[in-house]
Write a protein that holds these residues in place. Sequence first.
Motif, PDB file in Angstrom:
ATOM      1  N   MET A 143      42.319  31.269  29.943  1.00  0.00           N
ATOM      2  CA  MET A 143      42.839  32.795  30.044  1.00  0.00           C
ATOM      3  C   MET A 143      44.155  33.593  29.613  1.00  0.00           C
ATOM      4  N   LYS A 144      43.394  34.977  29.120  1.00  0.00           N
ATOM      5  CA  LYS A 144      44.116  35.780  28.538  1.00  0.00           C
ATOM      6  C   LYS A 144      45.528  36.088  29.548  1.00  0.00           C
ATOM      7  N   GLN A 145      45.008  36.170  30.443  1.00  0.00           N
ATOM      8  CA  GLN A 145      46.463  36.711  31.496  1.00  0.00           C
ATOM      9  C   GLN A 145      46.858  35.536  32.036  1.00  0.00           C
ATOM     10  N   ARG A 146      46.564  34.251  31.754  1.00  0.00           N
ATOM     11  CA  ARG A 146      47.434  32.928  32.384  1.00  0.00           C
ATOM     12  C   ARG A 146      49.238  33.340  31.474  1.00  0.00           C
ATOM     13  N   THR A 177      34.638  48.460  27.917  1.00  0.00           N
ATOM     14  CA  THR A 177      33.853  48.171  29.757  1.00  0.00           C
ATOM     15  C   THR A 177      33.847  49.808  30.678  1.00  0.00           C
ATOM     16  N   PRO A 178      32.572  49.830  29.962  1.00  0.00           N
ATOM     17  CA  PRO A 178      32.176  50.266  31.192  1.00  0.00           C
ATOM     18  C   PRO A 178      31.683  50.814  32.742  1.00  0.00           C
ATOM     19  N   THR A 179      32.615  49.825  33.076  1.00  0.00           N
ATOM     20  CA  THR A 179      32.775  50.058  34.887  1.00  0.00           C
ATOM     21  C   THR A 179      32.514  48.680  35.170  1.00  0.00           C
ATOM     22  N   ILE A 180      33.654  48.618  36.224  1.00  0.00           N
ATOM     23  CA  ILE A 180      34.044  47.445  37.092  1.00  0.00           C
ATOM     24  C   ILE A 180      33.951  47.859  38.219  1.00  0.00           C
ATOM     25  N   ALA A 181      32.663  46.690  38.325  1.00  0.00           N
ATOM     26  CA  ALA A 181      32.102  46.945  40.074  1.00  0.00           C
ATOM     27  C   ALA A 181      32.454  45.191  40.267  1.00  0.00           C
ATOM     28  N   ASN A 182      33.181  45.799  41.924  1.00  0.00           N
ATOM     29  CA  ASN A 182      33.243  45.119  43.276  1.00  0.00           C
ATOM     30  C   ASN A 182      34.368  43.991  42.943  1.00  0.00           C
ATOM     31  N   LYS A 183      34.969  44.470  41.752  1.00  0.00           N
ATOM     32  CA  LYS A 183      35.751  43.612  41.439  1.00  0.00           C
ATOM     33  C   LYS A 183      37.933  44.429  40.857  1.00  0.00           C
ATOM     34  N   ALA A 184      38.354  45.475  40.555  1.00  0.00           N
ATOM     35  CA  ALA A 184      38.748  46.314  40.841  1.00  0.00           C
ATOM     36  C   ALA A 184      40.189  45.753  41.566  1.00  0.00           C
ATOM     37  N   MET A 185      41.032  45.070  40.703  1.00  0.00           N
ATOM     38  CA  MET A 185      41.938  45.247  42.020  1.00  0.00           C
ATOM     39  C   MET A 185      43.365  46.148  42.101  1.00  0.00           C
ATOM     40  N   SER A 222      42.332  29.279  42.424  1.00  0.00           N
ATOM     41  CA  SER A 222      40.971  30.039  43.528  1.00  0.00           C
ATOM     42  C   SER A 222      40.419  30.694  43.796  1.00  0.00           C
ATOM     43  N   GLN A 223      41.061  31.360  42.898  1.00  0.00           N
ATOM     44  CA  GLN A 223      40.839  33.182  42.889  1.00  0.00           C
ATOM     45  C   GLN A 223      40.573  33.444  41.075  1.00  0.00           C
ATOM     46  N   SER A 224      40.649  33.495  40.068  1.00  0.00           N
ATOM     47  CA  SER A 224      40.268  33.355  39.070  1.00  0.00           C
ATOM     48  C   SER A 224      38.237  33.934  38.811  1.00  0.00           C
ATOM     49  N   GLY A 225      38.949  34.670  37.787  1.00  0.00           N
ATOM     50  CA  GLY A 225      37.027  35.862  37.892  1.00  0.00           C
ATOM     51  C   GLY A 225      36.990  36.234  39.036  1.00  0.00           C
ATOM     52  N   LYS A 226      37.354  36.615  40.201  1.00  0.00           N
ATOM     53  CA  LYS A 226      37.363  37.650  41.493  1.00  0.00           C
ATOM     54  C   LYS A 226      37.569  38.553  40.933  1.00  0.00           C
ATOM     55  N   TYR A 227      38.309  38.791  40.494  1.00  0.00           N
ATOM     56  CA  TYR A 227      38.855  40.477  40.200  1.00  0.00           C
ATOM     57  C   TYR A 227      39.935  40.752  38.975  1.00  0.00           C
ATOM     58  N   VAL A 228      40.049  41.683  39.009  1.00  0.00           N
ATOM     59  CA  VAL A 228      40.552  42.537  37.416  1.00  0.00           C
ATOM     60  C   VAL A 228      40.962  43.611  37.686  1.00  0.00           C
ATOM     61  N   THR A 229      42.189  43.811  36.887  1.00  0.00           N
ATOM     62  CA  THR A 229      43.171  44.334  37.325  1.00  0.00           C
ATOM     63  C   THR A 229      43.635  45.115  35.660  1.00  0.00           C
ATOM     64  N   VAL A 230      44.627  46.419  35.951  1.00  0.00           N
ATOM     65  CA  VAL A 230      44.732  47.100  35.016  1.00  0.00           C
ATOM     66  C   VAL A 230      45.214  46.211  33.868  1.00  0.00           C
ATOM     67  N   VAL A 231      45.573  45.014  34.051  1.00  0.00           N
ATOM     68  CA  VAL A 231      45.977  44.372  32.450  1.00  0.00           C
ATOM     69  C   VAL A 231      45.713  44.086  32.173  1.00  0.00           C
ATOM     70  N   VAL A 258      50.786  40.088  43.075  1.00  0.00           N
ATOM     71  CA  VAL A 258      49.414  40.611  42.889  1.00  0.00           C
ATOM     72  C   VAL A 258      48.994  39.734  41.779  1.00  0.00           C
ATOM     73  N   TYR A 259      49.737  38.932  39.944  1.00  0.00           N
ATOM     74  CA  TYR A 259      49.344  38.786  39.391  1.00  0.00           C
ATOM     75  C   TYR A 259      49.142  37.009  39.423  1.00  0.00           C
ATOM     76  N   SER A 260      50.184  36.560  40.668  1.00  0.00           N
ATOM     77  CA  SER A 260      50.126  34.713  40.399  1.00  0.00           C
ATOM     78  C   SER A 260      48.801  34.958  42.088  1.00  0.00           C
ATOM     79  N   PHE A 261      48.801  35.946  42.969  1.00  0.00           N
ATOM     80  CA  PHE A 261      47.448  35.840  42.894  1.00  0.00           C
ATOM     81  C   PHE A 261      46.199  35.464  42.241  1.00  0.00           C
ATOM     82  N   THR A 262      45.620  37.214  42.007  1.00  0.00           N
ATOM     83  CA  THR A 262      44.497  37.155  40.920  1.00  0.00           C
ATOM     84  C   THR A 262      44.431  35.632  39.449  1.00  0.00           C
ATOM     85  N   GLY A 263      45.363  35.675  39.279  1.00  0.00           N
ATOM     86  CA  GLY A 263      45.532  34.634  38.591  1.00  0.00           C
ATOM     87  C   GLY A 263      45.176  32.582  38.701  1.00  0.00           C
ATOM     88  N   SER A 264      46.162  33.149  40.172  1.00  0.00           N
ATOM     89  CA  SER A 264      45.268  31.773  40.530  1.00  0.00           C
ATOM     90  C   SER A 264      44.097  30.858  40.244  1.00  0.00           C
TER      91      SER A 264
END
Length: 311
Positions: A1-4, A89-97, A114-123, A106-112
Motif C-alpha cells: 500500500m502507498k502509505q507504508r 473521494t465523495p465521502t469517507i463513511a465510518n472510517k475517518a481517523m 492488523s488495522q489495514s483498511g479499517k481507517y482513512v486519515t488525511v494523508v 497514529v500512522y504506525s497504528f493505522t498502517g499496521s
Amino acid sequence: MKQRRLRSSLFVALISVACTVVGVGSQSGTTPDFKNEFFRRCNTFQGDGQSGRNCSDLWDLFTKAFVNRTTCEIDRSDYSDFLNASLSTPTIANKAMFWTKVYAFVYSFTGSRSQSGKYVTVVDLLPGYIMNNLNWCWSQESNDFNYTSCPSSRDCPGGKTASNSFWNATSKNFATLASGVVFAMINGSVSSGAFTNNSQFFTVEVPAMDYPRITEMRVVLVHNPLISFRESCSNFTLKTLSETLAAKRINYTCVEDPSEIRQLQCQLYPEYQTTGYCSTSGQRSLNHCKLSTLFNAVVAIAVSLKTAFFF
C-alpha cells in the motif's frame, strides 16, 4: 500500500507531544528537491490506482496559491482550486481517523497489518499524501522557493504561512468528507490537555463536523506510561470535547488505552515493559468503546440548560 512507504520511518518515534500540524516538522526552509518530491509522490499515488489526475496540472494549481505572494498572507482558500482538482473521494463513511498530538503513533497504528483498511486519515488522500512531512515557502526576492528559512505559524498573523494554511484547508476538507462514525486518536499524556486551541483538530476539524452527516465520534485516548500526567475520557479538556460534540448532537464515546493500542505500543517501545503497562490488557477495543450512560446524560442535560438560558 502507498502509505507504508512514507510511514516506515515513523515506527521508531515516541508518541509525539509537540507536533500538531500534519506535515511540518521544522521551519528551516523548503524541503530539498521539493518539486521532484511532489511529482514523485503524485505519480506514486496514482500508480496505486487511486487517482487519474495530471500531476503537472496539480503542481500549477498548488503553486498558484503562494507563488509571488507575501509570505504571511496565504489563506486556506487559496488552495481551493488545488484541493478541488486533486480530490475524488465523495465521502469517507465510518472510517475517518482524526488525531491530535500523536502524529507518529497514529500512522504506525493505522498502517499496521492488523488495522489495514479499517481507517482513512488525511494523508491517505492525494493532497495529504503528497505534502506529508514536507515544508515550503516562497521568496519574492529570489523568485524561487526559500530553501533557507520559512516562517512558522507563530511568525504570521493568523498563522497564514504557505504550509500552515494548506494543512488548515486540507484538514477542513477532510472533516467535511467524513460521515457516519468518525474516530479520533488523542494523546492523554500532554499536561496542557489534549483538546486545546493549538491543534487543527480543535480549531479546524471539530468545528467542520455537523449532524446528521456525522453521528458519533469514537475517541481512543492514548497514554505514555512513562509520563505521570494522565487525562481521562471524562475530565479536563476531553470534557470540553464531549460538550462541544453534544451541542452539535454528535454522540461521544471514548476508550483509554484499548488492547490493540497497548499491543502495538509495547512492540514499538520496549521501555514500556518496565512499567507494568504491557502486562495489563486495557479496555476491550476501540470499536466497542462506550462512555458511561450517566456521563453522557449529564453532558446532554448541561448543554441543553446552557442553550436554554444563554442562547
